[in-house]
Scaffold this motif. Structure first.
Motif, PDB file in Angstrom:
ATOM      1  N   GLN A 220      -1.268   6.701  -5.389  1.00  0.00           N
ATOM      2  CA  GLN A 220      -1.090   5.218  -5.525  1.00  0.00           C
ATOM      3  C   GLN A 220      -1.363   4.395  -6.813  1.00  0.00           C
ATOM      4  O   GLN A 220      -1.499   3.343  -7.150  1.00  0.00           O
ATOM      5  N   THR A 221      -1.824   5.276  -7.888  1.00  0.00           N
ATOM      6  CA  THR A 221      -2.038   4.997  -9.468  1.00  0.00           C
ATOM      7  C   THR A 221      -3.072   3.761  -9.183  1.00  0.00           C
ATOM      8  O   THR A 221      -2.995   2.481  -9.756  1.00  0.00           O
ATOM      9  N   SER A 222      -4.199   4.030  -8.372  1.00  0.00           N
ATOM     10  CA  SER A 222      -5.133   2.732  -8.199  1.00  0.00           C
ATOM     11  C   SER A 222      -6.452   3.191  -8.518  1.00  0.00           C
ATOM     12  O   SER A 222      -6.626   4.385  -8.449  1.00  0.00           O
TER      13      SER A 222
ATOM     14  N   ASN B 202      -4.617  -1.578 -10.397  1.00  0.00           N
ATOM     15  CA  ASN B 202      -3.437  -0.593 -10.367  1.00  0.00           C
ATOM     16  C   ASN B 202      -3.376  -0.405 -11.964  1.00  0.00           C
ATOM     17  O   ASN B 202      -3.207  -1.039 -12.617  1.00  0.00           O
TER      18      ASN B 202
END
Lengths: 115, 111
Positions: free
Chosen positions: A71-73, A24
């Protein structure tokens, strides 16, 4: 400023099983994302990178990663691992701004593949 | 590969002594970097260079200095080594967005 969190320091898995290594990131601007691999007693080499375009990125050795902005992943996956995939994997983020941009690394995930 | 050679690959030294690590590249890349790698910290940037005689500090620059007198060579100096500087040091060069090419590392032990 950018930062990267690799949620697992170590992931044990059996040969031929699937694996996911989680990453992340946090950034206030658009970013470029990378996965690097480090085999024992060696330097780092690029597995894959996301710069723009398709959110599913394919890399070397059968690895792929999916960029998920909401999801900033940027999780790394492989459907079937080999003993030779045993290594340390680093996620990294590069800011998309102008001028010199520093590549920021996560703390790494050690993938241990056993027979 | 970007043709990056680090020397020495292994060094053991005593506290208080000066140490210089050398990075040599054959690709004429503009940007060069020194990172240190420690368990639990990943890679942390010490210094970087964006051209001959143009250098700047990274996030862990205290106790380190660098010099770049020609495109192919980037030197990292520990003026007075301390035990906290025991680490593996990696040099890297930069060709395009984020694709760093790494040397094989220099393992430094400060007793």
């Amino acid at each position: 400023a950018q930062s990267v969190t690799q949620l697992d320091s170590q992931v044990p898995v059996f040969e031929e099983a699937p694996v996911e290594l989680r990453c992340n990131y946090s950034s206030s601007v658009s970013v470029y994302l990378f996965w690097y691999v480090q085999y024992p007693n060696q330097g780092l080499q690029l597995l894959l990178k996301y710069l723009s375009g398709s959110t599913l990125v394919k890399g070397i050795n059968g690895f792929e990663a999916e960029f998920n902005k909401s999801q900033t992943s940027f999780h790394l996956r492989k459907p079937s691992v080999h003993i030779s995939d045993t290594a340390e994997y680093f996620c990294a983020v590069l800011g998309g701004g102008t001028g010199f941009q520093k590549l920021v690394f996560g703390t790494g995930t050690r993938l241990l593949v056993s027979p | 590969d970007a043709g990056i050679t680090q020397s020495p690959r292994h060094k053991v030294t005593e506290t208080g002594t000066p140490v210089t690590l050398r990075c040599h590249q054959t690709e004429n890349h503009r940007y060069m970097y020194w990172y240190r790698q420690d368990p639990g910290h990943g890679l942390r940037l010490i210094h970087y260079s964006y051209g001959v005689k143009d250098t700047d500090k990274g996030e862990v620059s205290d106790g380190y200095s660098v010099s770049r007198s020609k495109t192919e060579d980037f030197l990292l100096t520990l003026e007075s080594a301390t035990s906290s500087q025991t680490s593996v040091y990696f040099c890297a060069t930069h060709r395009e967005a984020g694709e760093l090419f790494f040397g094989e590392g220099s393992r430094l032990t400060v007793l």
